[in-house]
Enzyme design. Structure first.
Site, PDB file in Angstrom:
ATOM      1  CG  ASN A 192      -3.213  37.208 -14.004  1.00  0.00           C
ATOM      2  OD1 ASN A 192      -2.858  37.963 -13.109  1.00  0.00           O
ATOM      3  ND2 ASN A 192      -2.458  36.936 -15.054  1.00  0.00           N
ATOM      4  CG  HIS A 237       0.326  44.219 -21.278  1.00  0.00           C
ATOM      5  ND1 HIS A 237       0.547  43.360 -22.334  1.00  0.00           N
ATOM      6  CD2 HIS A 237       0.491  43.499 -20.142  1.00  0.00           C
ATOM      7  CE1 HIS A 237       0.819  42.162 -21.841  1.00  0.00           C
ATOM      8  NE2 HIS A 237       0.793  42.219 -20.525  1.00  0.00           N
ATOM      9  CD  GLU A 292      -2.548  47.978 -19.259  1.00  0.00           C
ATOM     10  OE1 GLU A 292      -2.668  47.554 -18.106  1.00  0.00           O
ATOM     11  OE2 GLU A 292      -1.466  47.992 -19.859  1.00  0.00           O
ATOM     12  CB  SER A 302      -0.335  45.008 -15.815  1.00  0.00           C
ATOM     13  OG  SER A 302      -0.988  44.998 -17.018  1.00  0.00           O
ATOM     14  CG  ASP A 340      -5.590  45.646 -22.520  1.00  0.00           C
ATOM     15  OD1 ASP A 340      -6.354  44.854 -21.941  1.00  0.00           O
ATOM     16  OD2 ASP A 340      -4.422  45.330 -22.852  1.00  0.00           O
ATOM     17  CG  HIS A 376      -5.287  43.374 -15.237  1.00  0.00           C
ATOM     18  ND1 HIS A 376      -4.730  42.186 -14.816  1.00  0.00           N
ATOM     19  CD2 HIS A 376      -4.360  43.972 -16.010  1.00  0.00           C
ATOM     20  CE1 HIS A 376      -3.512  42.086 -15.297  1.00  0.00           C
ATOM     21  NE2 HIS A 376      -3.261  43.153 -16.032  1.00  0.00           N
ATOM     22  CE  LYS A 424      -3.868  39.129 -17.335  1.00  0.00           C
ATOM     23  NZ  LYS A 424      -3.499  39.940 -18.483  1.00  0.00           N
TER      24      LYS A 424
HETATM   25  C1  LIG Z   1      -2.471  39.808 -19.599  1.00  0.00           C
HETATM   26  C2  LIG Z   1      -2.572  41.043 -20.420  1.00  0.00           C
HETATM   27  C3  LIG Z   1      -2.552  40.996 -21.816  1.00  0.00           C
HETATM   28  C4  LIG Z   1      -2.225  39.730 -22.545  1.00  0.00           C
HETATM   29  O1  LIG Z   1      -3.253  38.852 -22.566  1.00  0.00           O
HETATM   30  P1  LIG Z   1      -2.927  37.303 -22.878  1.00  0.00           P
HETATM   31  O2  LIG Z   1      -4.249  36.738 -23.238  1.00  0.00           O
HETATM   32  O3  LIG Z   1      -2.347  36.752 -21.624  1.00  0.00           O
HETATM   33  O4  LIG Z   1      -1.960  37.277 -24.013  1.00  0.00           O
HETATM   34  C5  LIG Z   1      -2.799  42.148 -22.512  1.00  0.00           C
HETATM   35  N1  LIG Z   1      -3.007  43.322 -21.881  1.00  0.00           N
HETATM   36  C6  LIG Z   1      -2.971  43.407 -20.535  1.00  0.00           C
HETATM   37  C7  LIG Z   1      -3.199  44.725 -19.895  1.00  0.00           C
HETATM   38  C8  LIG Z   1      -2.744  42.281 -19.772  1.00  0.00           C
HETATM   39  O5  LIG Z   1      -2.667  42.365 -18.460  1.00  0.00           O
END
Ligand SMILES: *Cc1c(COP(=O)(O)O)cnc(C)c1O
Length: 384
Positions: free
Chosen positions: A47, A135, A179, A183, A209, A212, A243
């Site tokens: 990522n 997620h 999101e 993901s 969220d 990404h 990421k």
């Molecule tokens: C990676 C991810 C998370 C978690 O984040 P971390 O900091 O790795 O715990 C939360 N939401 C989405 C959509 C993700 O892809």
């Protein structure tokens, strides 16, 4: 042998039989490459979207500028006790000023943020409307909130509209959870439409969220909400540092009242050790530079276009409009075989199988980074 061990062994065997057993891959890293059983492979499973985590020069620049006070490897306490170092406040102030929000609050990870925010803010008069594919961390947050929740079909904004119309008057607040870039499919929420919907009702909140998209999208790399000019419409904008920002942790950009409330109520913030000051300094160092990484974002964009069109030419049905590019094979066995073929060809990819994705949609998931060149993609396509 006791009953539990026996049961676990049986279940693991069943998973193995279906090709769905998970194991922890052992790999070593060499910049943008990974060294594994198959030799040296270009890492297409990371990522590190902007290529910053593998940028040694950037790390050296950071380390050379450190003062002893910044060089602490532990905060040794929760933020509510003695763990609230100035590195954290400064990062939060930076984020709030970049987003133009009243404030921001840092969490230890995206998982902590998503598992903690909804349980803190929901009450018996709240309804959550969440995209079917959000997620796992958001799903856990929804579960822990013990609030009524309806999952709408993935990206079906018409269904979301109907659900809002039917339900908004019956609840004190309705929270839409999605999101921006998803993901597993790498497709995107229809943010402008969701924002238009939100503006019609005064008891609707938006929880976005951007895990990404943070660092990757928008003129300054703030994410899809920046790209669509709707940051001010997002009540809870979550971004993660693990990421594109090449670090660890997460934040929510929100109002003052929301932040104060979360400090009082979010258990995943209160009952855990704060991030180490050293790590927070590094995050700030990177976040400050995100607006300047336009060339890296452009390189990533170009790599994406090349790969989408090549996959289309090869007859793959690819839902992605981003740097997360799944090649959907259907059953787990063919996903495993395709991943093995690509690894032998020098590309580190892994199969994604149920329960991470719905049965029948196993896939090889490619995530592109700004370090992937047009030549790399040409070679990848020849191996496909
Ligand atoms: C990676 C991810 C998370 C978690 O984040 P971390 O900091 O790795 O715990 C939360 N939401 C989405 C959509 C993700 O892809």
């Amino acid at each position: 042998m006791n009953g539990l061990t026996e049961r676990m062994r049986r279940e693991l065997e069943a998973l193995r039989g279906e090709g769905n057993e998970r194991t922890l891959p052992r790999v070593t890293h060499e910049g943008r490459y990974v060294i594994g059983e198959e030799g040296r492979m270009l890492n297409l499973s990371s990522n590190d979207y902007l290529g910053l985590a593998s940028d040694i020069r950037l790390q050296e620049e950071f380390l050379n500028g450190l003062t002893p006070a910044d060089r602490l490897f532990s905060s040794s306490s929760s933020r509510l006790l003695t763990g609230n170092f100035s590195a954290c406040a400064e990062l939060e102030e930076l984020l709030a000023s970049m987003y133009g929000t009243e404030s921001a609050l840092v969490f230890s990870s995206g998982y902590h943020a998503n598992a903690g925010i909804l349980p803190a803010i929901c009450d018996g008069e709240t309804l959550i409307l969440a995209d079917k594919l959000v997620h796992a961390s958001l799903i856990d947050g929804i579960r822990l909130s013990r609030t009524r929740c309806v999952r709408y079909r993935h990206n079906d904004t018409d269904q979301l509209k109907r659900l809002v119309e039917e339900n908004h008057a019956r609840y004190r607040q309705v929270i839409i959870v999605t999101e921006s870039i998803f993901s597993m499919d790498g497709d995107e929420a229809e943010l402008p439409e969701i924002v238009t919907l939100k503006r019609k009702y005064d008891n609707l909140l938006l929880y976005l969220d951007e895990a990404h998209a943070f660092g990757v999208r928008g003129e300054r790399g703030l994410g899809c909400a920046e790209q669509w000019g709707c940051v001010a419409d997002i009540d809870l904008l979550v971004g993660t540092f693990g990421k594109a920002a090449a670090s660890q942790g997460a934040f929510v950009a929100c109002s003052h009242v929301m932040r104060d409330y979360l400090v009082n109520k979010a258990r995943t913030l209160i009952f855990t050790t704060a991030l180490p000051p050293l790590n927070l300094r590094w995050t700030r160092f990177v976040v400050e530079r995100l607006p300047g990484y336009r060339r890296r974002r452009k390189r990533l964009d170009d790599a994406c276009s090349t790969l989408w069109y090549a996959l289309e030419d090869k007859g793959y049905d690819c839902p992605s409009s981003s740097h997360i590019i799944p090649i959907i094979t259907g059953d787990s066995e063919s996903a495993i075989r395709l991943a093995e073929r690509l690894r032998r060809g020098g590309f580190y990819v892994l199969p994604v199988r149920p329960p991470t994705v719905p049965a029948g949609t196993s896939r090889v998931r490619i995530s592109l980074t700004a370090d992937v060149t047009q030549e790399d993609i040409a070679r990848l396509i020849s191996v496909l």
